[in-house]
Design a protein around this motif. Structure first.
Motif, PDB file in Angstrom:
ATOM      1  N   GLU A  42       0.818  -1.215   0.000  1.00 58.68           N
ATOM      2  CA  GLU A  42       0.000   0.000   0.000  1.00 58.68           C
ATOM      3  C   GLU A  42       0.847   1.258   0.000  1.00 58.68           C
ATOM      4  N   LYS A  43       2.157   1.088  -0.091  1.00 57.34           N
ATOM      5  CA  LYS A  43       3.055   2.241  -0.076  1.00 57.34           C
ATOM      6  C   LYS A  43       2.701   3.203  -1.199  1.00 57.34           C
ATOM      7  N   LEU A  44       2.860   4.482  -0.888  1.00 57.87           N
ATOM      8  CA  LEU A  44       2.524   5.523  -1.860  1.00 57.87           C
ATOM      9  C   LEU A  44       3.294   5.332  -3.154  1.00 57.87           C
ATOM     10  N   LYS A  45       2.554   5.184  -4.267  1.00 54.86           N
ATOM     11  CA  LYS A  45       3.170   5.059  -5.580  1.00 54.86           C
ATOM     12  C   LYS A  45       2.691   6.240  -6.422  1.00 54.86           C
ATOM     13  N   LEU A  46       3.639   7.021  -6.882  1.00 56.15           N
ATOM     14  CA  LEU A  46       3.310   8.211  -7.652  1.00 56.15           C
ATOM     15  C   LEU A  46       3.980   8.145  -9.010  1.00 56.15           C
ATOM     16  N   CYS A  47       3.386   8.753 -10.008  1.00 57.26           N
ATOM     17  CA  CYS A  47       3.995   8.805 -11.336  1.00 57.26           C
ATOM     18  C   CYS A  47       3.656  10.141 -11.974  1.00 57.26           C
ATOM     19  N   LYS A  55       6.793  19.677 -12.295  1.00 58.75           N
ATOM     20  CA  LYS A  55       7.978  19.906 -13.117  1.00 58.75           C
ATOM     21  C   LYS A  55       9.199  19.165 -12.600  1.00 58.75           C
ATOM     22  N   MET A  56       9.158  18.703 -11.363  1.00 57.11           N
ATOM     23  CA  MET A  56      10.345  18.098 -10.781  1.00 57.11           C
ATOM     24  C   MET A  56      10.194  16.593 -10.720  1.00 57.11           C
ATOM     25  N   VAL A  57      11.262  15.873 -11.031  1.00 58.18           N
ATOM     26  CA  VAL A  57      11.222  14.416 -10.957  1.00 58.18           C
ATOM     27  C   VAL A  57      11.256  13.989  -9.502  1.00 58.18           C
ATOM     28  N   MET A  58      10.237  13.262  -9.076  1.00 54.68           N
ATOM     29  CA  MET A  58      10.165  12.775  -7.713  1.00 54.68           C
ATOM     30  C   MET A  58      10.729  11.356  -7.634  1.00 54.68           C
ATOM     31  N   LYS A  59      11.005  10.911  -6.429  1.00 54.11           N
ATOM     32  CA  LYS A  59      11.353   9.512  -6.243  1.00 54.11           C
ATOM     33  C   LYS A  59      10.194   8.649  -6.731  1.00 54.11           C
ATOM     34  N   THR A  60       8.965   9.102  -6.441  1.00 55.40           N
ATOM     35  CA  THR A  60       7.748   8.464  -6.947  1.00 55.40           C
ATOM     36  C   THR A  60       6.862   9.615  -7.347  1.00 55.40           C
ATOM     37  N   ASN A  61       6.776   9.921  -8.604  1.00 53.40           N
ATOM     38  CA  ASN A  61       6.448  11.267  -9.071  1.00 53.40           C
ATOM     39  C   ASN A  61       5.012  11.422  -9.550  1.00 53.40           C
ATOM     40  N   GLY A  62       4.268  12.396  -8.965  1.00 56.25           N
ATOM     41  CA  GLY A  62       2.963  12.790  -9.471  1.00 56.25           C
ATOM     42  C   GLY A  62       1.838  11.910  -8.977  1.00 56.25           C
ATOM     43  N   LYS A 121      -7.809  22.713   5.502  1.00 58.47           N
ATOM     44  CA  LYS A 121      -6.716  22.812   4.547  1.00 58.47           C
ATOM     45  C   LYS A 121      -5.432  22.288   5.176  1.00 58.47           C
ATOM     46  N   VAL A 122      -4.714  21.441   4.447  1.00 56.80           N
ATOM     47  CA  VAL A 122      -3.405  20.985   4.878  1.00 56.80           C
ATOM     48  C   VAL A 122      -2.435  21.102   3.713  1.00 56.80           C
ATOM     49  N   LEU A 123      -1.170  21.070   4.033  1.00 56.98           N
ATOM     50  CA  LEU A 123      -0.130  21.116   3.021  1.00 56.98           C
ATOM     51  C   LEU A 123       0.479  19.722   2.880  1.00 56.98           C
ATOM     52  N   LEU A 124       0.541  19.220   1.662  1.00 59.15           N
ATOM     53  CA  LEU A 124       1.185  17.943   1.374  1.00 59.15           C
ATOM     54  C   LEU A 124       2.517  18.217   0.699  1.00 59.15           C
ATOM     55  N   ARG A 125       3.574  17.668   1.261  1.00 59.38           N
ATOM     56  CA  ARG A 125       4.916  17.843   0.708  1.00 59.38           C
ATOM     57  C   ARG A 125       5.455  16.479   0.277  1.00 59.38           C
ATOM     58  N   ILE A 126       5.714  16.332  -1.027  1.00 65.34           N
ATOM     59  CA  ILE A 126       6.316  15.117  -1.561  1.00 65.34           C
ATOM     60  C   ILE A 126       7.800  15.389  -1.784  1.00 65.34           C
ATOM     61  N   TYR A 127       8.651  14.575  -1.180  1.00 63.92           N
ATOM     62  CA  TYR A 127      10.085  14.832  -1.230  1.00 63.92           C
ATOM     63  C   TYR A 127      10.646  14.676  -2.640  1.00 63.92           C
ATOM     64  N   GLY A 128      11.618  15.519  -2.966  1.00 65.21           N
ATOM     65  CA  GLY A 128      12.182  15.556  -4.306  1.00 65.21           C
ATOM     66  C   GLY A 128      13.291  14.544  -4.538  1.00 65.21           C
ATOM     67  N   ASP A 162       7.410   8.885   1.738  1.00 63.35           N
ATOM     68  CA  ASP A 162       7.935   9.787   0.718  1.00 63.35           C
ATOM     69  C   ASP A 162       7.478  11.224   0.881  1.00 63.35           C
ATOM     70  N   GLY A 163       6.967  11.566   2.045  1.00 67.92           N
ATOM     71  CA  GLY A 163       6.529  12.940   2.235  1.00 67.92           C
ATOM     72  C   GLY A 163       5.920  13.155   3.606  1.00 67.92           C
ATOM     73  N   ARG A 164       5.256  14.282   3.765  1.00 67.23           N
ATOM     74  CA  ARG A 164       4.630  14.602   5.044  1.00 67.23           C
ATOM     75  C   ARG A 164       3.466  15.548   4.828  1.00 67.23           C
ATOM     76  N   VAL A 165       2.636  15.671   5.862  1.00 74.53           N
ATOM     77  CA  VAL A 165       1.497  16.583   5.869  1.00 74.53           C
ATOM     78  C   VAL A 165       1.771  17.651   6.925  1.00 74.53           C
ATOM     79  N   GLU A 166       1.630  18.914   6.521  1.00 78.32           N
ATOM     80  CA  GLU A 166       1.937  20.035   7.400  1.00 78.32           C
ATOM     81  C   GLU A 166       0.710  20.930   7.575  1.00 78.32           C
TER      82      GLU A 166
END
Length: 450
Positions: A42-47, A55-62, A121-128, A162-166
């Motif tokens: 169930e780990k976050l999978k992004l593309c 615009k930035m390539v993520m470890k698991t992007n988009g 409202k929360v901020l989601l940060r996906i690490y680069g 791969d990220g955090r909620v702030e």
């Protein structure tokens, strides 16, 4: 089955140590006793998804087809439950990409509260991707947590692999011209774009012009003094020189021979050692420094006129003169222009503006500095601009190879290194190439490649 821990941060409960997935990491202090376990599947999978204009390539992007991955859904449900919200209908979530972040991918996520008349409202940060070349993410998280405990910056609400909620710091209505020259709407929580929607609060990141405003500049100077005096964990050891050495090794590893030759990388080890020797002394004031105080990392609450510094990826103990020097160097940048990588050194602050800033910085501790004290720090700050040029020049080279944001990192690096070699002569009496022009004591390159 490999397990991945998701931790929520409850500020009313005592701290405890969390355990990450199956990787060995330094223990982190968190603010909840509850740990939520999610399987590896169930780990976050992004593309990639151009719908969100990433615009930035993520470890698991988009995001996949605009939908939220299962792990992130569970994080948001758990964060919402801490406020008594029910976040079950994921179709009701509003996801807004926040443009302008240079290291991470950042999103605002909204959902209706249980009352139904307000949005949470929360901020989601996906690490680069590639940020491990610049800083240690575990150290950055610890800094973030410490800053929150000191009442600085947003609160950390939840964390996953791969990220955090702030906490989302609201923004006021403002328009900025985007890098492409058209009006763009965004939000200022950790990004360098401002909001086009009024949420009833009045915090926003500064603009390039704001740094030259007398009142705002004085507020920033006082805030920097407060920041430098924060009690932070760890030894008060200068990080600057060894970090630059590490970056130099990385740059030489990834650069082709022509790049090594163009930027004189083979000579920079000696330059770093020379600077360390020239600029270090026993009475040097060491504080906890932000190290990246450009205008997009400074927020202003227009009701209280209070300043908040955000984004602590590069924060560490360093000479306070370096942090001040770096802030002055950032005054030549406008990251919202049509050519955001171009630095206009004719805008470097003049002597009186720098003296006023330094005097305000020193006097904010409650004691009026003597003229000699202010002049000594002012001279020290100018010499540390050399370290700032090398530091961000190396950053630009590495970023040019690991970062996919629409920004000409290599040309940015060229400008920083050119200023280093030109300013070195004036500040240290070097016999290297003489500058062709000076404005406010700063070399202005009129023929640099653009």
């Amino acid at each position: 089955m490999c397990q991945i821990g998701i931790r929520l941060f409850n500020w009313s409960e005592p701290p405890c140590v969390t355990v990450s997935q199956n990787l060995t990491r330094n223990p982190m202090r968190f603010y909840s006793r509850r740990s939520f376990i999610i399987s590896k599947e169930e780990k976050l999978k992004l593309c990639d998804n151009k719908l969100f204009s990433t615009k930035m390539v993520m470890k698991t992007n988009g995001f996949v087809n605009g939908s939220l991955p299962d792990e992130l859904k569970k994080v948001l449900r758990l964060v919402g439950s801490e406020w008594g919200d029910v976040v079950d209908d994921m179709e009701s979530l509003q996801v807004i990409p926040l443009k302008g972040a240079m290291t991470n991918e950042v999103f605002q996520i909204n959902w209706p509260t249980k009352c139904g008349n307000l949005d949470r409202k929360v901020l989601l940060r996906i690490y680069g991707e590639g940020v491990e070349a610049f800083f240690n993410r575990d150290d950055e998280i610890r800094t973030f947590e410490c800053m929150s405990k000191h009442g600085q910056g947003p609160r950390l609400l939840g964390r996953f692999a791969d990220g955090r909620v702030e906490e989302f710091i609201h923004a006021r209505q403002t328009f900025h011209v985007s890098r492409m020259g058209s009006e763009s709407n965004g939000y200022c929580c950790g990004s360098i774009y401002r909001s086009s929607i009024d949420f009833g609060s009045f915090s926003c990141t500064l603009s390039a012009a704001d740094l030259r405003d007398y009142e705002i500049s004085a507020l920033v100077a006082a805030k920097m003094r407060e920041f430098h005096n924060l009690e932070m964990p760890g030894p008060r050891t200068v990080i600057l020189w060894n970090r630059m050495r590490d970056w130099l090794v990385e740059a030489k590893n990834i650069c082709p021979a022509r790049c090594v030759e163009e930027f004189r990388l083979d000579s920079l080890e000696d330059e770093i050692s020379m600077l360390e020797k020239e600029l270090s002394h026993d009475s040097l004031d060491i504080g906890f420094c932000h190290n990246d105080l450009q205008y997009g990392n400074i927020m202003l609450d227009e009701e209280t006129r209070s300043i908040t510094l955000i984004d602590y990826e590069y924060a560490s103990f360093n000479p306070v003169a370096y942090d001040l020097a770096n802030h002055f160097c950032e005054m030549v940048a406008n990251y919202h222009s049509e050519t955001p990588h171009i630095l206009d050194y004719s805008k470097y602050p003049g002597l009186e503006e720098r003296r006023r800033f330094v005097t305000t910085y020193l006097s904010s501790a409650g004691k009026q500095p003597s003229e000699d004290e202010a002049e000594l720090l002012l001279q020290e700050v100018e010499r540390y601009t050399l370290a700032s040029h090398l530091f961000w020049g190396l950053w630009g080279i590495i970023s040019g190879y690991v970062n996919k944001i629409d920004f000409d990192y290599m040309e940015y690096a060229r400008q920083r290194f050119r200023q280093y070699w030109l300013r070195k002569q004036k500040l240290l009496g070097s016999s290297d190439n003489a500058p062709d022009n000076y404005v406010n004591g700063y070399a202005v390159c009129r023929t640099a490649s653009r």
